[in-house]
Design an enzyme around this catalytic site. Structure first.
Site, PDB file in Angstrom:
ATOM      1  N   ASP A  50     -23.607  17.830   1.016  1.00 16.53           N
ATOM      2  CA  ASP A  50     -23.005  19.162   0.929  1.00 16.53           C
ATOM      3  C   ASP A  50     -24.055  20.258   1.127  1.00 16.53           C
ATOM      4  O   ASP A  50     -25.259  20.033   0.993  1.00 16.53           O
ATOM      5  CB  ASP A  50     -22.375  19.365  -0.449  1.00 16.53           C
ATOM      6  CG  ASP A  50     -21.049  18.643  -0.594  1.00 16.53           C
ATOM      7  OD1 ASP A  50     -20.706  17.825   0.282  1.00 16.53           O
ATOM      8  OD2 ASP A  50     -20.359  18.889  -1.595  1.00 16.53           O
ATOM      9  N   HIS A 100     -17.139  23.203   4.305  1.00 14.47           N
ATOM     10  CA  HIS A 100     -17.465  23.459   2.891  1.00 14.47           C
ATOM     11  C   HIS A 100     -17.385  24.967   2.624  1.00 14.47           C
ATOM     12  O   HIS A 100     -18.119  25.485   1.794  1.00 14.47           O
ATOM     13  CB  HIS A 100     -18.859  22.906   2.603  1.00 14.47           C
ATOM     14  CG  HIS A 100     -19.182  22.720   1.143  1.00 14.47           C
ATOM     15  ND1 HIS A 100     -18.297  22.232   0.218  1.00 14.47           N
ATOM     16  CD2 HIS A 100     -20.335  22.967   0.445  1.00 14.47           C
ATOM     17  CE1 HIS A 100     -18.874  22.176  -0.979  1.00 14.47           C
ATOM     18  NE2 HIS A 100     -20.107  22.630  -0.865  1.00 14.47           N
ATOM     19  N   HIS A 104     -19.551  29.533   0.446  1.00 13.35           N
ATOM     20  CA  HIS A 104     -19.613  28.739  -0.784  1.00 13.35           C
ATOM     21  C   HIS A 104     -19.142  29.523  -2.022  1.00 13.35           C
ATOM     22  O   HIS A 104     -19.809  29.532  -3.063  1.00 13.35           O
ATOM     23  CB  HIS A 104     -21.044  28.235  -0.999  1.00 13.35           C
ATOM     24  CG  HIS A 104     -21.147  26.976  -1.820  1.00 13.35           C
ATOM     25  ND1 HIS A 104     -21.212  26.978  -3.204  1.00 13.35           N
ATOM     26  CD2 HIS A 104     -21.177  25.679  -1.477  1.00 13.35           C
ATOM     27  CE1 HIS A 104     -21.308  25.748  -3.653  1.00 13.35           C
ATOM     28  NE2 HIS A 104     -21.280  24.926  -2.625  1.00 13.35           N
ATOM     29  N   HIS A 193     -26.905  16.374  -1.473  1.00 10.62           N
ATOM     30  CA  HIS A 193     -27.019  17.698  -0.854  1.00 10.62           C
ATOM     31  C   HIS A 193     -28.220  17.726   0.096  1.00 10.62           C
ATOM     32  O   HIS A 193     -29.313  17.314  -0.295  1.00 10.62           O
ATOM     33  CB  HIS A 193     -27.202  18.780  -1.921  1.00 10.62           C
ATOM     34  CG  HIS A 193     -26.036  18.900  -2.860  1.00 10.62           C
ATOM     35  ND1 HIS A 193     -25.825  18.019  -3.894  1.00 10.62           N
ATOM     36  CD2 HIS A 193     -25.011  19.785  -2.896  1.00 10.62           C
ATOM     37  CE1 HIS A 193     -24.714  18.361  -4.531  1.00 10.62           C
ATOM     38  NE2 HIS A 193     -24.206  19.425  -3.955  1.00 10.62           N
TER      39      HIS A 193
HETATM   40 ZN   LIG Z   1     -21.474  22.875  -2.431  1.00 12.60          ZN
END
Ligand SMILES: [Zn+2]
Length: 237
Positions: A50, A100, A104, A193
């Site tokens: 992510d 995503h 964010h 991530h």
């Molecule tokens: Zn995230």
């Protein structure tokens, strides 16, 4: 009077717990259908990253290339604008890309219009920079909100959470690897991530360092697939 006040507070507490479960529990399906894990009887797992692309993305891609592993990257539109070449390299290496959001945001309390914009803007940026239009969506912080699922449905997109988190925003490399190796089993969707949310700073070198150990150990037992492959055809779960 005291008992009524106590009952009211207990009611509020229970209501807050129910709403929290509905929007935040990784496995909950209350607001809409969400992919959390694959078939537990198939020896396949999916690595997901992510918040990228980010400075660590090339290193992550190199480790995956050497191990012959493909993964799924949930990108933020603003980070694609910042690192467009990294985004193109992800696609060129055969990995899957998911949305995503653009910046964010927390989706909690957001209007459907704002949620739709956050998704659509990221789709536009990702498509213009990579010629790839994601079909998967992962909500920032794993938080879903009312209206999100009808927006995804209209765009033929699927929400994806995870069943195993490496907690790589707080653990050292050894802790990340240990956490994932201990919890992963057949059908796991693993969260890591390769970048940081737009405007935030963070170091993902620990993730890259842990990744070599993770793919080396898990490759001995499982086949790595992308999220879409995990839920395609005979592997539907
Ligand atoms: Zn995230």
């Amino acid at each position: 009077m005291f008992l009524w006040t106590l009952a009211f507070l207990l009611f509020l507490g229970a209501l807050a717990a129910i709403v929290y479960y509905a929007v935040a529990a990784p496995g909950t399906q209350w607001l809409g259908r969400t992919r959390v894990r694959g078939n537990p009887s198939a020896e396949i797992i999916a690595l997901t990253f992510d918040d990228g692309p980010g400075e660590a993305t090339p290193h992550v891609l190199e480790i995956l290339r050497k191990a012959g592993v493909r993964a799924t990257f949930f990108l933020c539109g603003q980070n694609v604008e910042r690192f467009p070449e990294h985004a193109r390299r992800i696609v060129a290496a055969g990995h899957e890309i998911g949305n995503h959001t653009h910046s964010h945001p927390y989706l909690l309390w957001k209007t459907p219009g704002k949620i739709a914009w956050a998704i659509d803007r990221a789709q536009e940026v990702i498509a213009s920079q990579t010629r790839y239009r994601p079909r998967l969506f992962r909500p920032p912080y794993g938080l879903r909100w009312f209206g999100l699922f009808s927006i995804l449905h209209r765009r033929e997109m699927t929400a994806v959470m995870w069943s195993v988190s490496g907690r790589d925003w707080r653990l050292p490399a050894t802790g990340i690897a240990e956490c994932i190796l201990r919890k992963t089993n057949a059908g796991s969707i693993i969260l890591l991530h390769d970048g940081c949310p737009p405007g935030k700073r963070g170091d993902r070198r620990q993730t890259a360092e842990a990744l070599e150990e993770i793919v080396r150990v898990l490759s001995e037992r499982y086949q790595f697939v992308t999220v879409s492959e995990m839920f395609s055809g005979a592997q539907q779960f």
